[in-house]
Design a protein around this motif. Structure first.
Motif, PDB file in Angstrom:
ATOM      1  N   GLU A 164      -1.620  24.868 -56.617  1.00 21.71           N
ATOM      2  CA  GLU A 164      -1.426  26.247 -56.183  1.00 21.71           C
ATOM      3  C   GLU A 164      -0.331  26.407 -55.133  1.00 21.71           C
ATOM      4  N   ALA A 165       0.111  25.302 -54.534  1.00 20.65           N
ATOM      5  CA  ALA A 165       1.204  25.401 -53.574  1.00 20.65           C
ATOM      6  C   ALA A 165       2.496  25.736 -54.309  1.00 20.65           C
ATOM      7  N   PRO A 166       3.457  26.353 -53.634  1.00 22.74           N
ATOM      8  CA  PRO A 166       4.752  26.647 -54.277  1.00 22.74           C
ATOM      9  C   PRO A 166       5.408  25.373 -54.784  1.00 22.74           C
ATOM     10  N   ASP A 167       6.181  25.495 -55.851  1.00 22.62           N
ATOM     11  CA  ASP A 167       6.789  24.325 -56.480  1.00 22.62           C
ATOM     12  C   ASP A 167       7.674  23.544 -55.525  1.00 22.62           C
ATOM     13  N   ARG A 168       8.343  24.244 -54.612  1.00 23.62           N
ATOM     14  CA  ARG A 168       9.250  23.563 -53.693  1.00 23.62           C
ATOM     15  C   ARG A 168       8.579  23.208 -52.369  1.00 23.62           C
TER      16      ARG A 168
END
Length: 594
Positions: A478-482
């Protein structure tokens, strides 16, 4: 600094890896299993040190230093909480400046120094108060260790916490750096690396709670901690000796910098009006994450003021953020409600290293003529973790896939929920066992078997098998891809907060009950009430978790059907499916540059 050529040749890698001289790596001479095996030794040593200390420290504090049970439990949980919190600091340093190799080497050396200090602190007689007889102990007449005697102990423990946290947050990533994920053969080998990584974690923990705990109780603390110190010194030596065989990746900046920058800019521009249309925000049309209206106050970080626009500062990240950066920070904030409800599980877990171990000292631990060390009973915790992890992979997940047609079998939040349920049941079980133990000791002057503690160890271990994987998977997915390195940070922070909350609860209970519940002599206290309190808090926390989980919208949900995916797809093991992807992402390849 030598930069990697985009076309390094057949022996190079496509992931920007360098050798120890700063040149593009030669895959035939660097990385692979030789390098990874040298790195695994550091993780094994870290587990030996940390578990060998934490699982049996409370008995030393109570029996040798004559510190109260409540204060001893607080010392242990503060130590473990600090260790996990230091993981955040070390992760930031590795991402932003030092790189993983230097971070692991430095913090492993710090750990070795800490364990050496602990060995000295527990060996020198002047570092302990005078021995106390059983009669004086029952009358609370023992002389407690003074501040000067505790000074070296605290210095040693928090040195170990600093070093252990640095190893914990970086060693798996540095090990996975030794494999090139653009090479199918090396990518497949990386899956086995994580299997062997957790094997080292498990073996190190089991060795610590069996062999080392026995040596600490029956031979001497100095010998037990001395073996840990020697193990870590050898691990550091092996790690450094393999420098020429490693592949290194340059630090690319920490996502924490991006988060702090967005929040800072939003606060600095809080008095600016919102633009008429969101499309006027900086880099709106180039954003890879769609703009949302939630947490709208953060949008002001992406407002480009006319003065800076005219002076050509549009690309200065400390002047204005992009919509993409703002939305990524919003995604992290969205995880915080679930994060907050994961903390209490680790508060329950911390009781397995403190009061449960202390309970064992008041119970019959004999197996024939052999007396089982109190700390060694925690072996059932690790057996349960290994058992349920294996059952999840081979039975539960494949069965759930067939029922739900979900590639994951069950979602990450469902795993966390199951873990929370196990923790509640564990505290109810612990309360019932403690009540029976105290009644037998006070009314009948008998000791019940210490193996009555096995159910609570077993239940907490089963809960960890679900909650640990569920939490880690949730934060990674769920964390942003970057901002994938944020996932490990968020996960470690739940562990840290769980231990600190335990310390807070112990202090509050001690104050409110006037030290009637938690006493050094458990037969005169009411530890079962403390367990009941944790069970009630667990129920309330679970209800809050349900409310947040039902409202959470996953970034992606992958569904399949037997008609689309063959039977082989449904039978893929957890390590070859979700876990391998989860661990590969843990290498934090997509770090945001500041």
């Amino acid at each position: 600094m030598v930069l990697v050529d985009a076309h390094a040749g057949k022996d190079g890698t496509d992931d920007g890896a360098l050798d120890f001289r700063g040149n593009p790596v030669d895959k035939t001479r660097t990385g692979g299993w030789l390098a990874a095996g040298l790195i695994l030794g550091t993780e094994f040593a870290e587990r030996v040190c940390v578990m060998g200390i934490s699982m049996n420290l409370v008995t030393y504090l109570v029996q040798n230093l004559h510190i109260s049970a409540a204060k001893s439990a607080t010392i242990v949980t503060n130590f473990m909480g600090t260790l996990n919190l230091c993981g955040l600091l070390a992760g930031f340093l590795a991402d932003a400046k030092l790189g993983r190799y230097l971070t692991v080497a430095i913090f492993a050396s710090i750990t070795a120094l800490g364990v050496i200090l602990l060995t000295v602190a527990t060996t020198i007689p002047s570092m302990r108060p005078p021995p106390c007889s059983d009669y004086r102990r029952q009358q609370h007449q023992c002389i407690e260790a003074n501040s000067s005697q505790l000074a070296m102990l605290y210095a040693a423990l928090y040195t170990i916490a600093l070093g252990g946290g640095g190893i914990k947050s970086n060693v798996s990533g540095f090990g996975s750096d030794q494999f090139d994920n653009s090479d199918p053969k090396e990518e497949k080998a990386m899956v086995f690396f994580f299997n062997r990584f957790y094997f080292c974690v498990s073996i190190g923990s089991l060795f610590a709670v069996t062999v080392l705990v026995y040596i600490q109780d029956n031979v001497g603390r100095g010998w037990g901690y001395g073996i840990s110190a020697v193990t870590m010194v050898i691990a550091v030596t092996i790690l450094l000796s393999g420098t020429q065989f490693y592949r290194f990746k340059m630090p690319r900046g920490s996502p924490l910098t991006v988060i702090w920058r967005v929040i800072f800019l939003a606060w600095r521009k809080r008095n600016l009006p919102y633009p008429s249309y969101p499309s006027l925000l900086n880099e709106y049309h180039n954003a890879k994450v769609s703009h949302t209206q939630r947490f709208r106050c953060l949008d002001k970080a992406a407002i480009l003021e006319d003065y800076y626009s005219a002076s050509g500062n549009k690309d200065n990240p400390w002047i204005v953020s992009t919509v993409n950066q703002v939305e990524e920070v919003k995604m992290v904030i969205k995880l915080l409600p679930i994060w907050s409800t994961c903390i209490l599980f680790w508060t329950v877990y911390s009781q397995m290293t403190t009061f449960t171990i202390e309970q064992a000292t008041f119970m019959n631990r004999k197996v024939g003529s052999f007396v089982v060390p109190s700390g060694s009973l925690s072996v059932f915790l690790f057996i349960s973790i290994l058992l349920f992890t294996s059952l999840n992979e081979r039975i539960f997940v494949p069965f759930a896939r067939k029922l739900t047609h979900n590639v994951q079998g069950v979602t990450s939040l469902q795993r966390v929920g199951i873990g929370l349920i196990f923790s509640m049941v564990a505290m109810v079980t612990a309360a019932l066992v403690e009540k029976q133990r105290r009644e037998a000791a006070v009314q009948h002057k008998t000791k019940i078997s210490a193996f009555w503690l096995v159910p609570q160890f077993f239940l907490v271990g089963a809960g960890e098998a679900f909650a640990y994987v569920g939490q880690l998977e949730f934060f990674i997915r769920e964390a942003p891809d970057r901002m994938k390195s944020m996932s490990t940070g968020l996960f470690l922070s739940t562990l840290a907060m769980g231990f600190f909350v335990s310390s807070l609860l112990v202090s509050l209970v001690d104050k409110v009950t006037n030290m009637r519940w938690l006493r050094s002599n458990l037969n005169q206290g009411k530890l079962d009430n403390f367990y009941w309190m944790l069970a009630v808090l667990g129920v309330l926390n679970f209800l809050a978790f349900l409310a947040f989980a039902m409202r959470h919208q996953y970034k992606t949900l992958q569904y399949n059907s037997p008609d689309v995916y063959g039977e082989n797809e449904l039978k893929k093991g957890w390590n070859e499916g979700i876990a391998s992807e989860m661990e590969k992402k843990e290498r934090v390849e997509g770090k945001e540059e500041p």
